[in-house]
Scaffold this active site. Structure first.
Site, PDB file in Angstrom:
ATOM      1  CG  ASN A  62      47.686  32.579  42.546  1.00  0.00           C
ATOM      2  OD1 ASN A  62      47.387  31.392  42.553  1.00  0.00           O
ATOM      3  ND2 ASN A  62      46.774  33.537  42.539  1.00  0.00           N
TER       4      ASN A  62
ATOM      5  CG  ASP B 231      45.544  41.242  43.419  1.00  0.00           C
ATOM      6  OD1 ASP B 231      44.366  40.956  43.696  1.00  0.00           O
ATOM      7  OD2 ASP B 231      46.493  41.037  44.187  1.00  0.00           O
TER       8      ASP B 231
ATOM      9  CE  LYS C 220      59.414  32.324  23.836  1.00  0.00           C
ATOM     10  NZ  LYS C 220      60.185  31.071  23.683  1.00  0.00           N
TER      11      LYS C 220
ATOM     12  N   PRO D 120      38.785  42.882  37.670  1.00  0.00           N
ATOM     13  CG  PRO D 120      37.196  41.516  36.671  1.00  0.00           C
ATOM     14  CD  PRO D 120      38.559  42.089  36.437  1.00  0.00           C
ATOM     15  CG  ASP D 121      36.987  43.398  44.536  1.00  0.00           C
ATOM     16  OD1 ASP D 121      36.557  42.262  44.846  1.00  0.00           O
ATOM     17  OD2 ASP D 121      37.543  44.152  45.337  1.00  0.00           O
ATOM     18  CB  ILE D 122      34.932  38.321  41.266  1.00  0.00           C
ATOM     19  CG1 ILE D 122      35.672  38.477  39.929  1.00  0.00           C
ATOM     20  CG2 ILE D 122      33.710  37.430  41.086  1.00  0.00           C
ATOM     21  CD1 ILE D 122      36.285  37.176  39.409  1.00  0.00           C
TER      22      ILE D 122
ATOM     23  CG  PHE E  58      38.827  31.426  50.842  1.00  0.00           C
ATOM     24  CD1 PHE E  58      39.563  30.344  51.320  1.00  0.00           C
ATOM     25  CD2 PHE E  58      37.443  31.301  50.788  1.00  0.00           C
ATOM     26  CE1 PHE E  58      38.946  29.177  51.723  1.00  0.00           C
ATOM     27  CE2 PHE E  58      36.806  30.139  51.193  1.00  0.00           C
ATOM     28  CZ  PHE E  58      37.564  29.069  51.669  1.00  0.00           C
TER      29      PHE E  58
ATOM     30  CE  LYS F 177      39.888  39.403  49.986  1.00  0.00           C
ATOM     31  NZ  LYS F 177      40.723  38.312  49.440  1.00  0.00           N
TER      32      LYS F 177
END
Length: 398
Positions: free
Chosen positions: A208, A276, A286, A303-305, A323, A337
């Protein structure tokens, strides 16, 4: 800041010992009085004469020096310092510290001191990544030992990776932070920052637009208040601030591992924009246009840290902050959240293109807690970092 401060500098046996000579001079430039201790292994890299000449002080080397030990000199040395610094701290030195050994002057001083201890690890990348070193690192952190570095880069052995001793300027800043009388002195805080890069093939990845600027600003502000900051950063545009322990990672799974290795901490602040999803089987070559259709990428959730730390039970930090970067209905999504992840606060911001916040120098945040949503005015990311750092300080003292 270091005027009249007495630093006991233990020089371990690694090639990075040459940096200790510059470290002595830089500390003196800031008014510190440096008392050097040179290990036998350290003498293989720098000479007692050069250390003594730069420090303008006797170099201590032997535990059983009859002149010094007649008055229990090692006890006096360990107690008269304001701070004990070990630079470089080799894998062997860390292992002996973690085991509580006192079989030479350096380790005896470290066992006898009642003052804070700061170490700058330096070793081969495989040694730094070895499970024994990771165990020792966690044990020392639990014992209250402060860390600066190591850094990632080329090594004298020809390999590349984590294990290089922090640069002298970083160590000096860490010394100043360790001796700070700020409200977060003695607190250990984890901050994650930047994006993660999830490889598709050797030249492409999922990511991102996060620059890492807000996480870096917050880490800098926390260190300025006296905290020991572990800064786990993805491949961000903004470099880590000075005076923090920077851990560089690429992927979400690497970030999760680095976070677990940094525990225990008093507070964990998750400012990183973690991808995500990741590609299940990244191509080793490549990917090419074949004219037969588009490649099919199988994705898996990362993983959801944040949730993993917020819901970890007894080892959970006292304060966990996440955040939330949203493009619409920000307060509602940030509130949901916080409840879903189980964290104490969510710092939400609107990153829709019209705001210019993603990758910009300013931010406008909403701090969501159990008491509701607090809207902050738009301000520089540095100022947001300072205000958040003060808020975190108040929470940890409350």
């Amino acid at each position: 800041m270091l005027a009249q401060k007495r630093i006991l500098l233990i020089i371990g046996g690694g090639i990075a010992a040459y940096k200790s000579l510059d470290l002595i001079r830089r500390l003196q430039d800031r008014g510190a009085h440096v008392v050097p201790v040179l290990t036998r292994a350290g003498e293989q890299f720098v000479t007692p004469l050069s250390v003594s000449a730069l420090a303008a002080h006797k170099v201590y080397r032997d535990l059983f020096d009859l002149t010094d030990e007649a008055e229990m000199g090692h006890i006096q040395l360990s107690r008269s310092a304001d701070l004990v610094v070990v630079a470089p701290a080799t894998a062997d030195m860390m292992g002996r510290m973690a085991a509580g050994l006192a079989n030479d002057l350096a380790t005896t001083l470290l066992m006898a001191t009642d003052k804070p201890v700061l170490i700058a690890p330096a070793m081969n990348v495989r040694m730094w990544e070895h499970p024994a070193t990771r165990r020792n690192r966690e044990r020392l952190a639990q014992d209250g030992i402060g860390f600066v570095g190591p850094e990632t880069g080329s090594m004298a052995c020809g390999e590349y990776g984590a294990g290089r001793m922090a640069e002298v300027a970083q160590i000096v800043e860490a010394v100043e932070t360790a001796l700070s009388t700020g409200p977060l002195a003695g607190r250990r805080i984890l901050v994650t920052s930047g994006p993660t890069h999830e490889p598709i093939d050797p030249v492409r990845y999922i990511a991102n637009r996060s620059s890492g600027a807000q996480g870096s600003a917050l880490a800098r502000a926390l260190a300025a208040l006296g905290a020991e900051v572990v800064f786990v950063t993805g491949p961000a545009d903004v470099p880590p601030p000075e005076g923090v322990q920077a851990v560089r990672v690429e992927t979400a799974r690497e970030m999760e591992q680095a976070v677990q290795q940094a525990l225990p901490v008093d507070a964990a602040i998750f400012a990183a924009a973690v991808a995500d999803w990741r590609v299940v089987s990244a191509s080793e070559q490549k990917l090419k246009k074949t004219g037969t259709g588009l490649p099919v990428l199988e994705l898996a959730e990362n993983p959801d840290i944040l949730a993993g730390v917020a819901q970890m039970g007894e080892r959970r930090p006292r304060l966990v902050v996440g955040f939330a970067a949203e493009t619409d209905d920000m307060v509602r999504y940030a509130t949901a959240k916080r409840e879903r992840k189980g964290c104490d606060w969510i710092v939400g911001n609107d990153v829709s293109p019209a705001t210019g916040i993603m990758g910009g120098s300013e931010n406008a945040v909403v701090v969501v807690t159990t008491e509701g949503a607090e809207h902050w005015p738009r301000m520089s990311k540095d100022e947001v970092g300072r205000r958040l750092a003060l808020r975190i300080s108040d929470a940890l003292r409350g």
